[in-house]
Design a protein around this motif. Sequence first.
Motif, PDB file in Angstrom:
ATOM      1  N   ASP A 134      -0.467  21.572  13.468  1.00 45.38           N
ATOM      2  CA  ASP A 134      -0.394  21.228  14.888  1.00 45.38           C
ATOM      3  C   ASP A 134       0.506  22.217  15.613  1.00 45.38           C
ATOM      4  N   ASP A 135       0.666  21.998  16.904  1.00 44.33           N
ATOM      5  CA  ASP A 135       1.504  22.858  17.725  1.00 44.33           C
ATOM      6  C   ASP A 135       0.978  24.284  17.785  1.00 44.33           C
ATOM      7  N   ALA A 136      -0.306  24.458  17.542  1.00 36.80           N
ATOM      8  CA  ALA A 136      -0.872  25.805  17.640  1.00 36.80           C
ATOM      9  C   ALA A 136      -0.931  26.219  19.101  1.00 36.80           C
ATOM     10  N   GLY A 137      -0.909  27.500  19.353  1.00 42.26           N
ATOM     11  CA  GLY A 137      -1.023  28.001  20.708  1.00 42.26           C
ATOM     12  C   GLY A 137       0.261  27.952  21.499  1.00 42.26           C
ATOM     13  N   MET A 138       1.376  27.695  20.872  1.00 43.73           N
ATOM     14  CA  MET A 138       2.658  27.650  21.566  1.00 43.73           C
ATOM     15  C   MET A 138       3.564  28.731  20.991  1.00 43.73           C
ATOM     16  N   GLY A 139       3.067  29.938  20.920  1.00 46.00           N
ATOM     17  CA  GLY A 139       3.846  30.991  20.289  1.00 46.00           C
ATOM     18  C   GLY A 139       3.819  30.780  18.794  1.00 46.00           C
ATOM     19  N   ILE A 140       4.942  30.937  18.178  1.00 42.33           N
ATOM     20  CA  ILE A 140       5.017  30.734  16.745  1.00 42.33           C
ATOM     21  C   ILE A 140       4.930  29.238  16.479  1.00 42.33           C
ATOM     22  N   PRO A 141       3.948  28.806  15.694  1.00 39.10           N
ATOM     23  CA  PRO A 141       3.827  27.374  15.433  1.00 39.10           C
ATOM     24  C   PRO A 141       4.908  26.890  14.479  1.00 39.10           C
ATOM     25  N   PHE A 142       5.432  25.714  14.787  1.00 42.40           N
ATOM     26  CA  PHE A 142       6.388  25.102  13.855  1.00 42.40           C
ATOM     27  C   PHE A 142       6.166  23.597  13.892  1.00 42.40           C
ATOM     28  N   TRP A 143       6.739  22.924  12.921  1.00 43.84           N
ATOM     29  CA  TRP A 143       6.578  21.473  12.843  1.00 43.84           C
ATOM     30  C   TRP A 143       7.311  20.806  14.001  1.00 43.84           C
ATOM     31  N   SER A 144       6.718  19.764  14.580  1.00 46.89           N
ATOM     32  CA  SER A 144       7.367  19.031  15.657  1.00 46.89           C
ATOM     33  C   SER A 144       8.662  18.421  15.145  1.00 46.89           C
ATOM     34  N   VAL A 145       9.750  18.669  15.882  1.00 50.37           N
ATOM     35  CA  VAL A 145      11.065  18.234  15.433  1.00 50.37           C
ATOM     36  C   VAL A 145      11.112  16.713  15.311  1.00 50.37           C
ATOM     37  N   GLY A 146      11.612  16.266  14.172  1.00 48.91           N
ATOM     38  CA  GLY A 146      11.770  14.838  13.938  1.00 48.91           C
ATOM     39  C   GLY A 146      10.556  14.165  13.340  1.00 48.91           C
ATOM     40  N   ARG A 147       9.434  14.902  13.246  1.00 49.32           N
ATOM     41  CA  ARG A 147       8.231  14.302  12.680  1.00 49.32           C
ATOM     42  C   ARG A 147       8.310  14.309  11.154  1.00 49.32           C
ATOM     43  N   PRO A 148       7.751  13.267  10.542  1.00 47.64           N
ATOM     44  CA  PRO A 148       7.656  13.284   9.078  1.00 47.64           C
ATOM     45  C   PRO A 148       6.602  14.281   8.622  1.00 47.64           C
ATOM     46  N   VAL A 149       6.973  15.101   7.667  1.00 45.38           N
ATOM     47  CA  VAL A 149       6.068  16.131   7.156  1.00 45.38           C
ATOM     48  C   VAL A 149       5.883  15.909   5.659  1.00 45.38           C
ATOM     49  N   ALA A 150       4.647  15.742   5.251  1.00 42.49           N
ATOM     50  CA  ALA A 150       4.347  15.511   3.839  1.00 42.49           C
ATOM     51  C   ALA A 150       4.133  16.837   3.126  1.00 42.49           C
TER      52      ALA A 150
END
Length: 84
Positions: free
Chosen positions: A42-58
């Motif tokens: 997710d968060d594609a198209g916003m410059g460098i993609p990174f995980w949304s802060v605070g979201r659980p990542v498996a």
Amino acid sequence: MSEPIVIHVAAEPTFGGLYQECSRCGYVLQDYTGSHPMVPEDDAGMGIPFWSVGRPVAVQGTATWVMPDGAELAPGEIECRATS
Ligand SMILES: [Zn+2]
């Protein structure tokens, strides 16, 4: 046996999104500066993609994906442990 699914929590990215750890245990979720390249879904198209802060990542082996907020742990899923 498949590898366990470990649930981490995305911390603030650093180096302009190039580097991001788990806020709970320090696991490296993303590192475009070195040896752990992983591309979030997710968060594609916003410059460098990174995980949304605070979201659980498996994380399972080399696969990573975002969990729904408030999702119950399913069989085979464990939460990472704080190292401090
Ligand atoms: Zn973690």
